[in-house]
Write an enzyme that holds these catalytic residues in place. Structure first.
Site, PDB file in Angstrom:
ATOM      1  N   HIS A 129      51.290  23.070  16.637  1.00 57.11           N
ATOM      2  CA  HIS A 129      51.765  24.452  16.798  1.00 57.11           C
ATOM      3  C   HIS A 129      51.705  25.178  15.447  1.00 57.11           C
ATOM      4  CE1 HIS A 129      53.772  27.925  18.133  1.00 57.11           C
ATOM      5  NE2 HIS A 129      54.906  27.428  18.579  1.00 57.11           N
ATOM      6  N   GLY A 130      50.583  25.859  15.258  1.00 60.57           N
ATOM      7  CA  GLY A 130      50.408  26.602  14.004  1.00 60.57           C
ATOM      8  C   GLY A 130      50.646  28.092  14.214  1.00 60.57           C
ATOM      9  N   ALA A 131      51.303  28.450  15.327  1.00 62.14           N
ATOM     10  CA  ALA A 131      51.439  29.875  15.691  1.00 62.14           C
ATOM     11  C   ALA A 131      52.886  30.353  15.590  1.00 62.14           C
ATOM     12  CB  ALA A 131      50.927  30.073  17.116  1.00 62.14           C
TER      13      ALA A 131
ATOM     14  N   ALA B 203      57.620  23.204  22.460  1.00 64.78           N
ATOM     15  CA  ALA B 203      57.503  22.707  21.089  1.00 64.78           C
ATOM     16  C   ALA B 203      58.522  21.589  20.848  1.00 64.78           C
ATOM     17  CB  ALA B 203      57.747  23.851  20.107  1.00 64.78           C
TER      18      ALA B 203
ATOM     19  N   TYR C 181      56.011  29.837  12.846  1.00 64.20           N
ATOM     20  CA  TYR C 181      56.653  28.587  12.420  1.00 64.20           C
ATOM     21  C   TYR C 181      55.958  27.993  11.190  1.00 64.20           C
ATOM     22  CZ  TYR C 181      59.198  29.436  16.657  1.00 64.20           C
ATOM     23  OH  TYR C 181      59.986  30.034  17.604  1.00 64.20           O
TER      24      TYR C 181
ATOM     25  N   ARG D 259      47.057  25.510  17.788  1.00 63.19           N
ATOM     26  CA  ARG D 259      47.417  26.867  18.220  1.00 63.19           C
ATOM     27  C   ARG D 259      47.728  27.745  17.015  1.00 63.19           C
ATOM     28  NH1 ARG D 259      51.753  29.424  22.607  1.00 63.19           N
ATOM     29  NH2 ARG D 259      50.068  30.497  23.641  1.00 63.19           N
TER      30      ARG D 259
ATOM     31  N   MET E   2      56.026  26.241  26.641  1.00 57.59           N
ATOM     32  CA  MET E   2      57.203  27.106  26.751  1.00 57.59           C
ATOM     33  C   MET E   2      58.476  26.315  26.545  1.00 57.59           C
ATOM     34  SD  MET E   2      56.365  29.875  29.694  1.00 57.59           S
ATOM     35  CE  MET E   2      55.669  28.669  30.799  1.00 57.59           C
ATOM     36  N   THR E   3      59.217  26.763  25.548  1.00 54.71           N
ATOM     37  CA  THR E   3      60.500  26.187  25.238  1.00 54.71           C
ATOM     38  C   THR E   3      61.411  26.262  26.445  1.00 54.71           C
ATOM     39  OG1 THR E   3      60.253  26.666  22.965  1.00 54.71           O
ATOM     40  CG2 THR E   3      62.495  26.746  23.808  1.00 54.71           C
TER      41      THR E   3
HETATM   42  C1  LIG Z   1      60.361  31.164  27.605  1.00 55.09           C
HETATM   43  C2  LIG Z   1      59.189  31.054  26.683  1.00 55.09           C
HETATM   44  C3  LIG Z   1      59.144  30.026  25.741  1.00 55.09           C
HETATM   45  C4  LIG Z   1      58.036  29.877  24.890  1.00 55.09           C
HETATM   46  N1  LIG Z   1      57.987  28.804  24.033  1.00 55.09           N
HETATM   47  C5  LIG Z   1      56.838  28.565  23.335  1.00 55.09           C
HETATM   48  C6  LIG Z   1      56.670  27.347  22.611  1.00 55.09           C
HETATM   49  O1  LIG Z   1      57.545  26.445  22.606  1.00 55.09           O
HETATM   50  N2  LIG Z   1      55.517  27.177  21.928  1.00 55.09           N
HETATM   51  C7  LIG Z   1      54.520  28.116  21.913  1.00 55.09           C
HETATM   52  O2  LIG Z   1      53.493  27.913  21.281  1.00 55.09           O
HETATM   53  N3  LIG Z   1      54.660  29.279  22.607  1.00 55.09           N
HETATM   54  C8  LIG Z   1      55.758  29.500  23.338  1.00 55.09           C
HETATM   55  N4  LIG Z   1      55.849  30.631  24.123  1.00 55.09           N
HETATM   56  C9  LIG Z   1      54.697  31.557  24.216  1.00 55.09           C
HETATM   57  C10 LIG Z   1      53.796  31.193  25.416  1.00 55.09           C
HETATM   58  O3  LIG Z   1      53.148  29.958  25.207  1.00 55.09           O
HETATM   59  C11 LIG Z   1      52.729  32.256  25.711  1.00 55.09           C
HETATM   60  O4  LIG Z   1      51.881  32.357  24.611  1.00 55.09           O
HETATM   61  C12 LIG Z   1      53.326  33.630  26.004  1.00 55.09           C
HETATM   62  O5  LIG Z   1      54.415  33.545  26.889  1.00 55.09           O
HETATM   63  C13 LIG Z   1      52.266  34.583  26.602  1.00 55.09           C
HETATM   64  O6  LIG Z   1      51.757  34.061  27.800  1.00 55.09           O
HETATM   65  P1  LIG Z   1      52.305  34.574  29.249  1.00 55.09           P
HETATM   66  O7  LIG Z   1      52.187  36.052  29.253  1.00 55.09           O
HETATM   67  O8  LIG Z   1      51.396  33.902  30.247  1.00 55.09           O
HETATM   68  O9  LIG Z   1      53.727  34.130  29.366  1.00 55.09           O
HETATM   69  C14 LIG Z   1      56.958  30.804  24.961  1.00 55.09           C
HETATM   70  C15 LIG Z   1      57.031  31.845  25.894  1.00 55.09           C
HETATM   71  C16 LIG Z   1      58.099  31.972  26.754  1.00 55.09           C
HETATM   72  C17 LIG Z   1      58.107  33.075  27.779  1.00 55.09           C
END
Ligand SMILES: Cc1cc2nc3c(=O)[nH]c(=O)nc-3n(C[C@H](O)[C@H](O)[C@H](O)COP(=O)(O)O)c2cc1C
Length: 367
Positions: free
Chosen positions: A167-169, A58, A172, A224, A25-26
């Site tokens: 991070h392939g999701a 990321a 991006y 991912r 999570m960013t």
């Molecule tokens: C604040 C925030 C930042 C996120 N940043 C990224 C990230 O940097 N890389 C990534 O692959 N997914 C990112 N995600 C997606 C999460 O990894 C996750 O897949 C998504 O929040 C669903 O899971 P959850 O319902 O448990 O939050 C982010 C999600 C949130 C809420």
């Protein structure tokens, strides 16, 4: 039934103390130049020590790949001391630290890149409001970005991480190469489905070869991906089956399906009988462990995800209650805090940007 509170061992030898993972999570908390801040270290430290592994926000592997302000950098050796502090902050009480590495491609804007034009596989803008026109990457630049992924992996090893996640999701650069929407190239890097996989193939082989050549013990590599796109043309679940088949035969340690909800059903008419997670798990067929994710809030959700995955990632629940995992492990679900309104922002050690996002609205000044 698989137990979520028992250890899990990856192919490269790394062992997790339990099957709970904090999703990447960013944070939007790094300095303007990508160096980690002490506030950001506090954010990680507050949430670590309970789960088996913590995947970081990321981190960009090349200057042209910066996706937003406050993003972590991994594109130069000068980041190694900060990355080492990050790995150390996560690695308490045996939680393992995984650095997520990425390039934003067309999902950024020239302001974030200090005035430079955004880059992508092809000169096709994303379908989103205010999307800018990207410049098509040259072959030399593509090779440079692949080196960026390899160098970032070396830095993660030097900084003391236990692994990297490619991070392939989430639309991006790696996904942009695989997508027929963003990749209209007619050279070796685009065209057929197979050719659209070339960039991913090179990045995965590059990263795993760096790990294997380094001699480091127990350092894992995960990948991912997102299952499908809404654009026309766009990635469909059947394309993702091809991706999964290719990746399952790679020397990777895990695959990680990116979903906002683990119960999500495909948009494809052909695949509506079960969840996307179930289809993907079935397709992998035990060749690699799968991390499932998406709106996991309760122990019941954890157990449901584990019927179609080997590991569970949790994002927002851990943002809202930093000790969510321990409460699940201790059978104290009744103590989980589920409302943002029961905190002030500083108590959660998250940025204004993430706080606003969680409340379902971004403050104007942060947009
Ligand atoms: C604040 C925030 C930042 C996120 N940043 C990224 C990230 O940097 N890389 C990534 O692959 N997914 C990112 N995600 C997606 C999460 O990894 C996750 O897949 C998504 O929040 C669903 O899971 P959850 O319902 O448990 O939050 C982010 C999600 C949130 C809420």
């Amino acid at each position: 039934m698989t137990e979520f509170d028992t250890p899990f061992t990856f192919k490269r030898g790394l062992q997790l103390k339990n099957k709970l993972v904090i999703a990447p999570m960013t944070t939007k908390m790094s300095f303007y130049d990508g160096v980690i801040t002490t506030d950001e270290l506090d954010y990680y430290s507050l949430r670590s020590g309970e789960v088996g592994a913590f995947i970081t926000a990321a981190a960009n592997v090349h200057e042209s790949g910066k996706g937003w302000e406050g993003e972590l950098g991994a594109y130069d050796d000068r980041f190694i001391p900060g990355l080492a502090k990050l790995a150390a902050a996560i690695k308490k009480n045996h939680t393992k630290a995984i650095l997520q590495i990425f390039h934003g491609g067309r999902m950024t804007d020239s302001k974030v890149l200090g005035g430079a034009q955004i880059v992508a596989p092809s000169a096709v803008p994303a379908e989103r409001p205010d999307a800018q026109m990207p410049r098509e990457l040259s072959e030399t630049e593509i090779l440079e970005i692949i080196e960026g992924f390899k160098d970032a992996t070396r830095r993660a090893i030097e900084a003391g991480f236990d692994g990297v996640e490619i991070h392939g999701a989430n639309t991006y650069l790696l996904q942009q190469f695989f997508s027929p929407h963003s990749n209209r190239r007619t050279d070796a890097w685009g065209g057929t489905l197979e050719k659209r996989f070339t960039f991913i193939n090179e990045v995965v082989d590059g990263v795993t070869s760096v790990v294997d050549a380094s001699g480091v013990k127990n350092f894992i590599v995960g990948y991912r991906f997102s299952p499908e796109e809404y654009e026309e043309p766009g990635i469909r679940l059947s394309d993702t089956f091809y991706l999964v088949d290719q990746l399952s035969n790679k020397p990777l340690d895990y695959l990680h399906l990116s979903l906002n909800d683990y119960t999500r059903i495909s948009v494809s008419e052909d695949y509506k009988e079960k969840t996307i997670l179930a289809y993907i798990h079935e397709r992998i067929n035990g060749k690699l462990p799968l991390i499932g994710v998406g709106n996991v809030r309760t122990k019941h959700d954890v157990q449901n995800v584990l019927t179609h995955a080997e590991l569970i990632a949790v994002g927002r629940s851990v943002l809202i209650d930093p000790h969510w995992a321990q409460k699940i492990l201790d059978n104290q679900e009744n103590l989980i805090r589920r409302e943002l309104s029961s905190y002030d922002r500083e108590e959660l050690k998250i940025s204004n940007g993430v706080w606003g996002f969680l409340q379902g609205m971004m403050p104007e000044r942060l947009k």
